[in-house]
Design a protein around this motif. Structure first.
Motif, PDB file in Angstrom:
ATOM      1  N   UNK A 182       0.849  -1.196   0.000  1.00 53.07           N
ATOM      2  CA  UNK A 182       0.000   0.000   0.000  1.00 53.07           C
ATOM      3  C   UNK A 182       0.888   1.250   0.000  1.00 53.07           C
ATOM      4  N   UNK A 183       0.926   1.975  -1.130  1.00 56.74           N
ATOM      5  CA  UNK A 183       1.861   3.116  -1.204  1.00 56.74           C
ATOM      6  C   UNK A 183       1.567   4.193  -0.167  1.00 56.74           C
ATOM      7  N   UNK A 184       0.325   4.334   0.285  1.00 54.49           N
ATOM      8  CA  UNK A 184       0.025   5.302   1.339  1.00 54.49           C
ATOM      9  C   UNK A 184       0.739   4.910   2.628  1.00 54.49           C
ATOM     10  N   UNK A 185       0.695   3.612   2.954  1.00 55.14           N
ATOM     11  CA  UNK A 185       1.344   3.162   4.183  1.00 55.14           C
ATOM     12  C   UNK A 185       2.862   3.296   4.070  1.00 55.14           C
ATOM     13  N   UNK A 186       3.410   2.971   2.893  1.00 51.43           N
ATOM     14  CA  UNK A 186       4.858   3.114   2.697  1.00 51.43           C
ATOM     15  C   UNK A 186       5.276   4.569   2.906  1.00 51.43           C
ATOM     16  N   UNK A 187       4.478   5.496   2.343  1.00 48.79           N
ATOM     17  CA  UNK A 187       4.782   6.924   2.521  1.00 48.79           C
ATOM     18  C   UNK A 187       4.832   7.264   4.002  1.00 48.79           C
ATOM     19  N   UNK A 222      -6.495   9.315   1.790  1.00 45.70           N
ATOM     20  CA  UNK A 222      -6.340  10.512   0.949  1.00 45.70           C
ATOM     21  C   UNK A 222      -5.676  10.116  -0.369  1.00 45.70           C
ATOM     22  N   UNK A 223      -5.560  11.053  -1.284  1.00 47.19           N
ATOM     23  CA  UNK A 223      -4.826  10.751  -2.521  1.00 47.19           C
ATOM     24  C   UNK A 223      -3.351  10.588  -2.157  1.00 47.19           C
ATOM     25  N   UNK A 224      -2.645   9.748  -2.935  1.00 48.07           N
ATOM     26  CA  UNK A 224      -1.232   9.500  -2.641  1.00 48.07           C
ATOM     27  C   UNK A 224      -0.432  10.792  -2.743  1.00 48.07           C
ATOM     28  N   UNK A 225      -0.759  11.621  -3.723  1.00 52.54           N
ATOM     29  CA  UNK A 225      -0.004  12.856  -3.912  1.00 52.54           C
ATOM     30  C   UNK A 225      -0.160  13.776  -2.696  1.00 52.54           C
ATOM     31  N   UNK A 226      -1.398  13.900  -2.204  1.00 49.89           N
ATOM     32  CA  UNK A 226      -1.621  14.746  -1.030  1.00 49.89           C
ATOM     33  C   UNK A 226      -0.858  14.201   0.186  1.00 49.89           C
ATOM     34  N   UNK A 227      -0.880  12.880   0.354  1.00 47.60           N
ATOM     35  CA  UNK A 227      -0.177  12.266   1.480  1.00 47.60           C
ATOM     36  C   UNK A 227       1.330  12.522   1.379  1.00 47.60           C
TER      37      UNK A 227
END
Lengths: 156, 156, 156
Positions: free
Chosen positions: B8-13, B98-103
């Motif tokens: 999950x790229x959000x979690x990685x971020x 949220x969107x990945x970019x916003x995160x």
């Protein structure tokens, strides 16, 4: 169901309580700023005596302790001693699947206890009043944490 | 998909931003140690005046406040006032999807604001410079927290 | 399997270590209270000199620093500098799926290092003894955090 979904009312309860407590802590930083600007003092770093747009008329007395600022710093320190632990304890508590009613009572009750503690501290009520609200919150925190630990130990 | 998976790229971020902030906070402890050894002082406990291999030549002045050490302590305290809340707020924020970019903008932006705050504080820049970087980070933190609270309240 | 289930031994390991550390931190608040009552002093707020049932015989000296109370405050501050970061680092570490043995060694080892640090600080052992226990815990924390960051960076 995904425990971290907003369809899970236990997680929603936690998120509401946690975000309110985070905003409360962040507000203490801002309130410190507001009071430092009001009294034009209570600073801590030598470089804060340099002339800048925000401090056009520096004065060595600005580095002296100021009770109006220090009161907020003490409230803030009390938050640092309590809220980070509540944020994790509350999360783990809802992960162990308590009843929704118990979670709401403990998490929202904790939030209420911290706002009452803040009000008592800000207005310089007696130590006994302030200590009562702190104690109520602390007991809720310890209860949630102990219950979570007991449940986890059963799965060791 | 599992929200807590590294797929999950959000979690990685979040994990990247959170671990960098944890390492930053831990570094403040180590930097305090380094400076205490450099100035051979800035200690706080009476027993630190006992003769030991690390302090072969004790001196009562070692318990006096030392600005080089206290500067790091002030930076560290600022971290304690901010990072634990960021660590929880950022986690809950990415859980709300949220969107990945916003995160990425908010989480990596927060990390950048804290390193700029550190650089300004360490080199004793004016209060206004330091406060600007702190303010940028604090606004990001408050924004993430408010957005998370609003999303959660819709599910109450 | 759900990573946040108590059927997951990695998560159980984390919950046990985390709740013990939260109880440890909360105990420092209570120990401060106990010592303030024992010495009838070490208070910090002007209003604590008002006559109340808990302080029937107020005295301006009660606002002076008291080493027995301050020792606990220093231990508490050390907890605030370390435990909130451990609580998040340990959580993210177990989410990356290390071996159970490694997780147990690091998480329970960290808990042990903090209790040894507490014992050394409370009984005023030399700085070198106290620093040794703190260092062991800090290295474990940094190791867990770095490993988590490295695993996350591979998924960027």
């Amino acid at each position: 169901m995904d425990k971290l979904s907003l369809e899970n009312p236990l997680f929603v309860t936690y998120v509401v309580a946690a975000t309110i407590m985070i905003l409360k802590a962040a507000s203490m930083s801002w309130l410190t700023v507001v009071r430092m600007m009001q009294v034009k003092g209570g600073f801590r770093s030598p470089e804060d005596l340099k002339k800048t747009p925000l401090n056009p008329d520096p004065n060595p007395k600005q580095l002296e302790a100021n009770e109006r600022v220090d009161r907020i710093r003490r409230i803030h320190l009390n938050d640092l001693e309590n809220l980070p632990f509540f944020l994790v304890a509350g999360f783990l508590f809802v992960m162990t699947g308590p009843s929704l009613l118990m979670a709401q009572l403990l998490l929202y009750g904790y939030v209420a206890s911290r706002f009452l503690h803040f009000a008592a501290y800000l207005t310089a009520r007696t130590h006994d009043t302030r200590a009562t609200f702190w104690t109520i919150g602390s007991i809720m925190l310890v209860f949630m944490t102990c219950r979570t630990l007991v449940v986890a130990l059963r799965h060791l």
